[in-house]
Design an enzyme around this catalytic site. Sequence first.
Site, mmCIF file in Angstrom:
data_model
loop_
_atom_site.group_PDB
_atom_site.id
_atom_site.type_symbol
_atom_site.label_atom_id
_atom_site.label_comp_id
_atom_site.label_asym_id
_atom_site.label_seq_id
_atom_site.Cartn_x
_atom_site.Cartn_y
_atom_site.Cartn_z
ATOM 1 N N GLU A 143 0.811 -1.219 0.000
ATOM 2 C CA GLU A 143 0.000 0.000 0.000
ATOM 3 C C GLU A 143 0.849 1.276 0.000
ATOM 4 O O GLU A 143 0.877 2.035 0.973
ATOM 5 C CB GLU A 143 -0.952 0.016 1.209
ATOM 6 C CG GLU A 143 -1.996 -1.079 1.148
ATOM 7 C CD GLU A 143 -3.036 -0.968 2.266
ATOM 8 O OE1 GLU A 143 -2.759 -0.313 3.279
ATOM 9 O OE2 GLU A 143 -4.117 -1.548 2.109
ATOM 10 N N GLU A 308 -6.206 -8.322 -0.319
ATOM 11 C CA GLU A 308 -6.662 -8.369 1.074
ATOM 12 C C GLU A 308 -8.173 -8.157 1.044
ATOM 13 O O GLU A 308 -8.644 -7.063 0.707
ATOM 14 C CB GLU A 308 -6.006 -7.262 1.907
ATOM 15 C CG GLU A 308 -4.503 -7.414 2.022
ATOM 16 C CD GLU A 308 -3.852 -6.322 2.878
ATOM 17 O OE1 GLU A 308 -4.571 -5.592 3.591
ATOM 18 O OE2 GLU A 308 -2.622 -6.206 2.812
HETATM 19 C C1 GAL Z 1 -4.250 -2.948 5.143
HETATM 20 C C2 GAL Z 1 -2.802 -3.372 5.177
HETATM 21 C C3 GAL Z 1 -2.625 -4.646 5.982
HETATM 22 C C4 GAL Z 1 -3.315 -4.503 7.302
HETATM 23 C C5 GAL Z 1 -4.766 -4.168 7.105
HETATM 24 C C6 GAL Z 1 -5.512 -3.989 8.407
HETATM 25 O O1 GAL Z 1 -4.392 -1.652 4.733
HETATM 26 O O2 GAL Z 1 -2.287 -3.589 3.891
HETATM 27 O O3 GAL Z 1 -1.259 -4.883 6.186
HETATM 28 O O4 GAL Z 1 -2.668 -3.527 8.020
HETATM 29 O O5 GAL Z 1 -4.856 -2.966 6.382
HETATM 30 O O6 GAL Z 1 -5.164 -2.838 9.087
#
Ligand code: GAL
Length: 673
Positions: A143, A308
């Site tokens: 990110e 994710e």
């Molecule tokens: C995303 C990030 C993950 C984790 C998730 C929950 O933005 O890529 O590593 O941090 O949020 O906070």
Amino acid sequence: MVHYGVDYYPEHWPEERWEEDARLMQEAGFNVVRLAEFAWSRIEPAEGQYSFDWLDDAIDTLARHGIKVVLGTPTASPPPWLMAAHPELFIVWSNGTRATYGSRRLNCPTNPLFRDYAARIVRAMARHYRDNPHVIGWQIDNEFGERCYCPICQRAFQAWLQHRYGTLDELNGCWGAVFWSHEYTDWGQIPLPMSTSQAPAASGSGIVANPGLALDFARFMSDTYVEFQQNQVAILRDVCPHHFVTHNFMGFTYDRLNYFDLAGSLDLVAWDNYPGGFWKTQAPDPTEVALGHDTMRGLKMRSFWVMEQQAGPTGWGIVGPSPRPGELRLWAYQALAHGAEGLVYFRWRTARVGTEQYWHGILDHDGRPRRRYAEVRRVGQELGRIRSQLQQTEVRAPAAMLLSYDSRFAFEIQPNNLGFSYTRHFTDYYAALRGHGVDVDIAAPDANLSPYKLVIAPALHVLDQSIAEHLQTYVADGGVLILTARSGVKDHTNKVVDLPLPGWLAPLCGVEVVEYDSLPQGSRIPLDWQDHRWQTDGVGTEASVWCDVLAPRGAAIIARYAGSYFAGEAAATVHAVGKGQVIYVGTIGDAALATAVITGALELAKISPALRAPHGVEVTTCWRGQQPVLFILNHTANDETIRLDCAYTDLISGLSKDGTVVIPARDVLVLVN
Ligand code: GAL
């Protein structure tokens, strides 16, 4: 959806547990796992000493259960040994303070020393895994974001400007640096657009720097991340030519990077989709999620991954609501419906330690499979059955929306009106299209527009003449184009054009903005539409943010203001150009206004919805050759009814569907005929 899996952190758990995890993953139908994107301290515990045994073992364990691996390069979380030795690698915030250790993504993206450390660990990982048959691809960093205002970034910015403008005369001219006597006589004098104690509320953004400088800085920072990423892409392409390379983007809403540029050198785009946000109090908004998917597909105009996908209650300090029964499954099918070829849940098991202790995974802290596991396993089983029938499907949208990062950056610097948000304005038009079941591509302003019957360029604020010509050609060839207020105001240097508004777009629109009124918060000015086509059932449409007062120069009036000192004047027009038409909406209001415009525009563009669906039921169409595949997603908590236009088979259940069908709450149909 070819790839289905989960983000896994074996380094957070005892090795004795890995086998059980892999077994459960296989049982859930997972065939891919992302690993290691925050594991720098385990891979390189001390400078130059690499340790891959643990990661090799984890990959082997997964491989025994038929699971492939995407490796993350861990450069978003440099370990203490590195940052303590080189505190100058920390990012500097816009107020001039330097970050300190304790979180992640706090490194300056420009610093050559950091880039060097990053390159070394990436090369070491790439060499180690180039021939591992279980590794299929790489996610670079995590990110990308954050702007850095350190002295190294300042010097790099100055060099970037020198490359862009060549001479200081040119730069001073383009920025209008004569204003407030800012004419630079040495590249080294050029500042960064810091937020200072002087940044008055009057700016609306905290930025008081010259708008040309501020826009160039936003572009420079974006280019910096593209370059930072490119360094890693080059290593991976060189060492691991058979692996794909991606990065996990942050959807439509992230506005600090030009995502079209960032996607450029990647094989595919992946993104992180959390419909629940951090701890949203309102229910997840399926339209926002859909816009995220469509934007990510649009960056390369090809299928993408969700790297994710929310798997449980979110939250760092506060625990968000649990996904309702059916939601995890619904979100998976929504991704598929918008063109995802990979879906990876975040995360496998909820961490017992660390900042994200309450960001829940599929399994709870105790590692036992419960409701959420059962739901993702159900999806896995269904995908196992229908996957082959969904291969090579693609979205073929009849409409496109043009996303201009230059305009977005410019509005971030000067929002124009405190009630205006480019993101909101864009989303309103997108939601209006989706509300009619129209599939939408999100495209760059210079994209090939020939596939589309309808193109919407909301608030296309910054442009150059070539874009105006490109749009002109699209319309002349038969396209229907919608432009909205604040379009054509700035040239690419962020100077206001020396033309009647909407500037280079005025001849195309057949109008002239003779004056404008930026509305104080709370104002509402009714609009009087000239024919029924532009009305939505009984919903009044109003201007609430901005009013251009229009003088037609060839265009026909479709709406007039019914209030304020410009009552009776034109608010929106339509102009026939060649074989097409241009709608100029000189006012900004809320979602109802966008809906009125879109309802009429769809008729002009001869786009009819795939199926009429009740509010909260999403319909998208993918194509497999000449065969349409309809996804019907009930995002509501109630059973809903939909009338089909012919007889279909639901791929998931194998049942025939015809006439009026009931879709239970949060259920899905995948229909072919
Ligand atoms: C995303 C990030 C993950 C984790 C998730 C929950 O933005 O890529 O590593 O941090 O949020 O906070």
